[in-house]
Design a protein around this motif. Structure first.
Motif, PDB file in Angstrom:
ATOM      1  N   ARG A 161       9.095  54.302   6.729  1.00  0.00           N
ATOM      2  CA  ARG A 161       7.943  54.215   5.824  1.00  0.00           C
ATOM      3  C   ARG A 161       8.259  53.270   4.671  1.00  0.00           C
ATOM      4  O   ARG A 161       9.346  53.336   4.086  1.00  0.00           O
ATOM      5  CB  ARG A 161       7.578  55.591   5.267  1.00  0.00           C
ATOM      6  CG  ARG A 161       6.356  55.577   4.348  1.00  0.00           C
ATOM      7  CD  ARG A 161       6.066  56.953   3.780  1.00  0.00           C
ATOM      8  NE  ARG A 161       5.639  57.868   4.830  1.00  0.00           N
ATOM      9  CZ  ARG A 161       5.493  59.187   4.641  1.00  0.00           C
ATOM     10  NH1 ARG A 161       5.777  59.718   3.457  1.00  0.00           N
ATOM     11  NH2 ARG A 161       5.084  59.944   5.641  1.00  0.00           N
ATOM     12  N   LEU A 162       7.310  52.393   4.370  1.00  0.00           N
ATOM     13  CA  LEU A 162       7.476  51.419   3.299  1.00  0.00           C
ATOM     14  C   LEU A 162       6.502  51.700   2.168  1.00  0.00           C
ATOM     15  O   LEU A 162       5.330  52.006   2.396  1.00  0.00           O
ATOM     16  CB  LEU A 162       7.234  50.000   3.810  1.00  0.00           C
ATOM     17  CG  LEU A 162       7.912  49.571   5.119  1.00  0.00           C
ATOM     18  CD1 LEU A 162       7.582  48.131   5.430  1.00  0.00           C
ATOM     19  CD2 LEU A 162       9.403  49.799   5.054  1.00  0.00           C
ATOM     20  N   GLY A 165       6.851  47.471  -0.182  1.00  0.00           N
ATOM     21  CA  GLY A 165       7.708  46.587   0.582  1.00  0.00           C
ATOM     22  C   GLY A 165       9.135  47.066   0.725  1.00  0.00           C
ATOM     23  O   GLY A 165       9.990  46.333   1.226  1.00  0.00           O
ATOM     24  N   ARG A 166       9.416  48.320   0.325  1.00  0.00           N
ATOM     25  CA  ARG A 166      10.767  48.867   0.445  1.00  0.00           C
ATOM     26  C   ARG A 166      10.721  50.182   1.209  1.00  0.00           C
ATOM     27  O   ARG A 166       9.730  50.918   1.167  1.00  0.00           O
ATOM     28  CB  ARG A 166      11.392  49.128  -0.943  1.00  0.00           C
ATOM     29  CG  ARG A 166      11.351  47.938  -1.880  1.00  0.00           C
ATOM     30  CD  ARG A 166      12.159  46.776  -1.366  1.00  0.00           C
ATOM     31  NE  ARG A 166      13.557  47.092  -1.194  1.00  0.00           N
ATOM     32  CZ  ARG A 166      14.456  46.253  -0.684  1.00  0.00           C
ATOM     33  NH1 ARG A 166      14.075  45.039  -0.271  1.00  0.00           N
ATOM     34  NH2 ARG A 166      15.708  46.605  -0.576  1.00  0.00           N
ATOM     35  N   ILE A 167      11.808  50.500   1.910  1.00  0.00           N
ATOM     36  CA  ILE A 167      11.874  51.757   2.649  1.00  0.00           C
ATOM     37  C   ILE A 167      11.985  52.928   1.678  1.00  0.00           C
ATOM     38  O   ILE A 167      12.754  52.883   0.720  1.00  0.00           O
ATOM     39  CB  ILE A 167      13.076  51.746   3.610  1.00  0.00           C
ATOM     40  CG1 ILE A 167      12.847  50.717   4.721  1.00  0.00           C
ATOM     41  CG2 ILE A 167      13.302  53.126   4.213  1.00  0.00           C
ATOM     42  CD1 ILE A 167      14.002  50.589   5.675  1.00  0.00           C
ATOM     43  N   THR A 168      11.198  53.966   1.936  1.00  0.00           N
ATOM     44  CA  THR A 168      11.293  55.195   1.150  1.00  0.00           C
ATOM     45  C   THR A 168      11.735  56.336   2.050  1.00  0.00           C
ATOM     46  O   THR A 168      11.373  56.388   3.228  1.00  0.00           O
ATOM     47  CB  THR A 168       9.948  55.534   0.478  1.00  0.00           C
ATOM     48  OG1 THR A 168      10.101  56.728  -0.292  1.00  0.00           O
ATOM     49  CG2 THR A 168       8.838  55.740   1.511  1.00  0.00           C
ATOM     50  N   THR A 179       1.501  49.868  11.093  1.00  0.00           N
ATOM     51  CA  THR A 179       2.666  48.999  11.026  1.00  0.00           C
ATOM     52  C   THR A 179       2.224  47.607  10.613  1.00  0.00           C
ATOM     53  O   THR A 179       1.061  47.245  10.674  1.00  0.00           O
ATOM     54  CB  THR A 179       3.369  48.918  12.384  1.00  0.00           C
ATOM     55  OG1 THR A 179       2.413  48.519  13.371  1.00  0.00           O
ATOM     56  CG2 THR A 179       3.961  50.260  12.766  1.00  0.00           C
ATOM     57  N   PRO A 182       5.886  44.172   5.378  1.00  0.00           N
ATOM     58  CA  PRO A 182       6.001  44.970   4.161  1.00  0.00           C
ATOM     59  C   PRO A 182       4.892  44.599   3.194  1.00  0.00           C
ATOM     60  O   PRO A 182       4.586  43.430   2.999  1.00  0.00           O
ATOM     61  CB  PRO A 182       7.380  44.571   3.615  1.00  0.00           C
ATOM     62  CG  PRO A 182       8.145  44.117   4.810  1.00  0.00           C
ATOM     63  CD  PRO A 182       7.132  43.470   5.713  1.00  0.00           C
ATOM     64  N   TYR A 196       4.308  51.065   7.732  1.00  0.00           N
ATOM     65  CA  TYR A 196       5.442  51.490   8.546  1.00  0.00           C
ATOM     66  C   TYR A 196       6.046  50.287   9.250  1.00  0.00           C
ATOM     67  O   TYR A 196       5.368  49.294   9.530  1.00  0.00           O
ATOM     68  CB  TYR A 196       5.012  52.538   9.584  1.00  0.00           C
ATOM     69  CG  TYR A 196       4.667  53.868   8.962  1.00  0.00           C
ATOM     70  CD1 TYR A 196       5.658  54.800   8.688  1.00  0.00           C
ATOM     71  CD2 TYR A 196       3.357  54.172   8.621  1.00  0.00           C
ATOM     72  CE1 TYR A 196       5.353  56.009   8.109  1.00  0.00           C
ATOM     73  CE2 TYR A 196       3.041  55.386   8.024  1.00  0.00           C
ATOM     74  CZ  TYR A 196       4.045  56.301   7.772  1.00  0.00           C
ATOM     75  OH  TYR A 196       3.739  57.497   7.185  1.00  0.00           O
ATOM     76  N   ARG A 197       7.341  50.393   9.538  1.00  0.00           N
ATOM     77  CA  ARG A 197       8.051  49.369  10.288  1.00  0.00           C
ATOM     78  C   ARG A 197       8.980  50.063  11.274  1.00  0.00           C
ATOM     79  O   ARG A 197       9.695  50.999  10.896  1.00  0.00           O
ATOM     80  CB  ARG A 197       8.857  48.476   9.334  1.00  0.00           C
ATOM     81  CG  ARG A 197       9.680  47.388  10.018  1.00  0.00           C
ATOM     82  CD  ARG A 197       8.817  46.290  10.598  1.00  0.00           C
ATOM     83  NE  ARG A 197       8.115  45.544   9.582  1.00  0.00           N
ATOM     84  CZ  ARG A 197       8.637  44.497   8.922  1.00  0.00           C
ATOM     85  NH1 ARG A 197       9.859  44.103   9.181  1.00  0.00           N
ATOM     86  NH2 ARG A 197       7.923  43.855   8.036  1.00  0.00           N
ATOM     87  N   TYR A 204      17.665  50.996  10.201  1.00  0.00           N
ATOM     88  CA  TYR A 204      17.004  52.130   9.554  1.00  0.00           C
ATOM     89  C   TYR A 204      17.979  52.792   8.581  1.00  0.00           C
ATOM     90  O   TYR A 204      17.634  53.095   7.431  1.00  0.00           O
ATOM     91  CB  TYR A 204      16.541  53.131  10.608  1.00  0.00           C
ATOM     92  CG  TYR A 204      16.012  54.421  10.019  1.00  0.00           C
ATOM     93  CD1 TYR A 204      14.703  54.509   9.560  1.00  0.00           C
ATOM     94  CD2 TYR A 204      16.838  55.543   9.921  1.00  0.00           C
ATOM     95  CE1 TYR A 204      14.224  55.685   9.004  1.00  0.00           C
ATOM     96  CE2 TYR A 204      16.370  56.723   9.378  1.00  0.00           C
ATOM     97  CZ  TYR A 204      15.063  56.794   8.917  1.00  0.00           C
ATOM     98  OH  TYR A 204      14.599  57.964   8.369  1.00  0.00           O
ATOM     99  N   LEU A 209      15.084  45.380   6.108  1.00  0.00           N
ATOM    100  CA  LEU A 209      13.840  44.962   6.763  1.00  0.00           C
ATOM    101  C   LEU A 209      13.891  43.535   7.275  1.00  0.00           C
ATOM    102  O   LEU A 209      12.917  43.055   7.859  1.00  0.00           O
ATOM    103  CB  LEU A 209      12.668  45.100   5.784  1.00  0.00           C
ATOM    104  CG  LEU A 209      12.382  46.521   5.305  1.00  0.00           C
ATOM    105  CD1 LEU A 209      11.296  46.501   4.242  1.00  0.00           C
ATOM    106  CD2 LEU A 209      11.984  47.414   6.466  1.00  0.00           C
TER     107      LEU A 209
END
Length: 248
Positions: A161-162, A165-168, A179, A182, A196-197, A204, A209
């Motif tokens: 989950r982004l 633009g960053r993964i959380t 998807t 970002p 999502y990515r 991961y 990313l």
């Protein structure tokens, strides 16, 4: 000769973007062509409520499932106007365990063929309750064979989950988004709308990313280390045997 009961529960799983909704609609079309009558169910489809849709443009009306919907009652109502031969469920990860059990009862008692499609794990790489129950009781479990690739070229099995633009790694289990690239920072307090990515396990865990990004702090992934069991070979458990937002 004794007749063999025909009802069964089949669960097809995979990460976002692997074609689950497309396969669900193909199976529905094949069943209709043979003169069979079915019920289509979904929840939180990308195109809005009460529809199964795929990224390649296929779609069909469906019944929107809620947490308190009794699927046995749904099938009772459908059967009042004719026999129900099959059920197709998209976004099956969002079913409650009780609803999965209701579908299994329909397979056993009504000899209905149940085809369920869903993501196995959420953005923390933990099994959704609906998917977990399907892994426990389905007659046949199979990964969708269309392989989704991480940006590095490895198989992508994790639904990151982004935000901004960053993964959380924090937040509610269910946040509906699609998807894509970002997202740019936006007005919400987390820095952007969610997206999502699909990533491989390595990236991961690292939170990367793309090739130019530094590694982020790795999460604790003591649970399932991928989007469902690693079944890249033949289907398991007999003749045939993941979350994120949604995917197909």
């Amino acid at each position: 000769m004794r007749r063999i009961p025909s009802g069964s529960v089949r669960f097809f799983y995979g990460p976002m973007d692997c074609g689950k909704s497309t396969l669900a609609l193909q199976i529905h079309d094949n069943q209709v062509r043979q003169g069979r009558r079915g019920v289509l169910l979904t929840r939180f489809d990308r195109s809005g409520p009460a529809r199964i849709s795929s990224r390649i443009g296929l779609s069909s009306p469906a019944l929107e499932v809620t947490d308190d919907l009794d699927l046995t009652a749904v099938l009772d109502a459908a059967a009042a106007t004719g026999a129900v031969d099959y059920v197709v469920v998209d976004e099956a990860q969002f079913l409650t365990p009780a609803q999965v059990d209701q579908l299994a009862l329909a397979a056993d008692e009504r000899e209905i063929e149940v085809f369920a499609f869903g993501i196995a794990t959420d953005f923390r790489s933990r099994l959704f309750p609906g998917s977990a129950r399907l892994f426990e009781i389905a007659d046949r479990i199979a990964p969708v064979q269309v392989e989704v690739l991480c940006w590095c070229g490895r198989p992508g099995r994790f639904n990151a989950r982004l935000l901004g633009g960053r993964i959380t790694r924090e937040g509610p289990t269910i946040v509906i988004a699609d998807t894509g690239d970002p997202v740019a920072p936006g007005p919400d307090p987390d820095g952007g709308a969610p997206a999502y990515r699909v990533l491989c396990r390595r990236h991961y865990r690292a939170g990367r990313l793309g090739p130019q990004e530094p590694d982020a702090q790795e999460p604790d992934t003591d649970g399932p280390d991928a989007d469902g069991p690693d079944t890249n070979g033949p289907d398991t458990d007999g003749p045939d045997r993941a979350g994120a937002g949604h995917g197909g």
